[in-house]
Motif scaffolding. Structure first.
Motif, PDB file in Angstrom:
ATOM      1  N   LEU A  14       0.853  -1.198   0.000  1.00 52.25           N
ATOM      2  CA  LEU A  14       0.000   0.000   0.000  1.00 52.25           C
ATOM      3  C   LEU A  14       0.884   1.242   0.000  1.00 52.25           C
ATOM      4  N   PRO A  15       1.116   1.860  -1.164  1.00 46.06           N
ATOM      5  CA  PRO A  15       2.036   3.012  -1.247  1.00 46.06           C
ATOM      6  C   PRO A  15       1.657   4.157  -0.324  1.00 46.06           C
ATOM      7  N   ASN A  16       0.365   4.477  -0.185  1.00 48.03           N
ATOM      8  CA  ASN A  16      -0.022   5.609   0.667  1.00 48.03           C
ATOM      9  C   ASN A  16       0.276   5.323   2.134  1.00 48.03           C
ATOM     10  N   ILE A  17       0.106   4.083   2.551  1.00 48.50           N
ATOM     11  CA  ILE A  17       0.412   3.723   3.931  1.00 48.50           C
ATOM     12  C   ILE A  17       1.922   3.705   4.159  1.00 48.50           C
ATOM     13  N   MET A  18       2.675   3.231   3.192  1.00 51.50           N
ATOM     14  CA  MET A  18       4.128   3.209   3.329  1.00 51.50           C
ATOM     15  C   MET A  18       4.692   4.622   3.433  1.00 51.50           C
ATOM     16  N   GLN A  19       4.132   5.546   2.674  1.00 53.74           N
ATOM     17  CA  GLN A  19       4.570   6.936   2.764  1.00 53.74           C
ATOM     18  C   GLN A  19       4.287   7.496   4.154  1.00 53.74           C
ATOM     19  N   HIS A  20       3.110   7.151   4.687  1.00 51.18           N
ATOM     20  CA  HIS A  20       2.780   7.641   6.032  1.00 51.18           C
ATOM     21  C   HIS A  20       3.686   6.999   7.076  1.00 51.18           C
ATOM     22  N   LEU A  21       4.046   5.742   6.897  1.00 50.91           N
ATOM     23  CA  LEU A  21       4.962   5.101   7.833  1.00 50.91           C
ATOM     24  C   LEU A  21       6.326   5.802   7.829  1.00 50.91           C
TER      25      LEU A  21
END
Length: 271
Positions: free
Chosen positions: A237-244
């Motif tokens: 999940l790219p959006n979740i990875m960015q938030h992480l």
């Protein structure tokens, strides 16, 4: 012969017009359209509407889940992130789990042998540089028959004779040329002392910066380890990875929150 011979009926019995309206309503795709169901209690209204909705939902793709998360660049404007069905709750679990782990992991690493040794080396380097500067100045003063004294008001210089501090009454008995020569020496030494004193705040800033860098290095290792499971499970999940990544940067900058006793900003507290 009995009710066992017939299929059970659920919903609005004898309300074909109402059922037709519900069927029409659940098939309308436009926004701002509502279905309002009115009738006596226990008439089967909820059951009927739920039956229509469940049948309709079974033919449609599962909707995404949404979570509100902190916006680290603009905390007053939280961000909404979408996740596939069933993964939002797991995302929350992983973050809470990581934070719980960091509360024990960060202090343990910071108080470990390696971090303690590096912190002690930083302190000794700064303290040693100050002491070496004062020692060099003291030796220079001594070579000129001037003593560098530590007084309740700070450091001061005094003339010497035969290795002993010259008392004021004896100093006043010297001829004017000798007194002036000694005063000029002390004045020059005072200027050098002032330069050393002025450098102390810079050394303290360098010390704080070095300790902050050490804390961030320790935090980066700990945070990366704590968020490892979340990164592994949510890596698709790219959006979740960015938030992480944003979470990791913020936790590294604010590593002090994982200590019960607050120390200097960016530093491990004294134990």
């Amino acid at each position: 012969k009995s009710t066992a011979d017939v299929e059970p009926t659920a919903g609005l019995i004898g309300q074909d017009r109402a059922l037709g309206a519900v069927d029409l309503g659940v098939n309308i795709r436009q926004y701002d359209f509502n279905i309002f169901v009115l009738g006596p209690p226990a008439a089967g209204k909820t059951t009927a509407v739920r039956s229509f909705l469940e049948k309709k939902a079974a033919t449609r793709p599962a909707p995404k889940e949404w979570v509100y998360v902190n916006n680290f660049k603009d905390p007053m404007r939280p961000k909404a992130l979408s996740l596939p069905r069933g993964r939002a709750h797991r995302f929350e679990q992983l973050i809470r789990q990581a934070l719980d782990e960091l509360r024990t992991l960060v202090p343990a690493i910071m108080e470990g042998e390696e971090a303690t040794a590096r912190r002690r080396a930083i302190e000794e380097q700064v303290r040693g540089e100050q002491e070496r500067a004062f020692e060099a100045l003291g030796q220079k003063a001594q070579a000129a028959d001037i003593a560098l004294l530590r007084t309740p008001n700070g450091l001061a210089f005094a003339p010497m004779h035969d290795g002993k501090v010259l008392q004021p009454e004896l100093f006043n008995t010297l001829d004017e040329a000798k007194r002036k020569e000694i005063e000029q020496k002390i004045e020059g030494l005072q200027k050098e002392l002032q330069l050393i004193v002025e450098r102390v705040p810079k050394l303290q800033r360098e010390r704080r910066d070095a300790l902050r860098q050490l804390s961030e290095e320790v935090a980066a290792v700990a945070v990366g380890q704590a968020l490892g499971e979340a990164s592994e499970e949510l890596g698709d999940l790219p959006n979740i990875m960015q938030h992480l990544e944003e979470i990791q940067e913020d936790l590294v900058r604010n590593v002090g929150i994982f200590f019960q006793t607050e120390g200097e900003e960016g530093e491990a507290p004294a134990r």
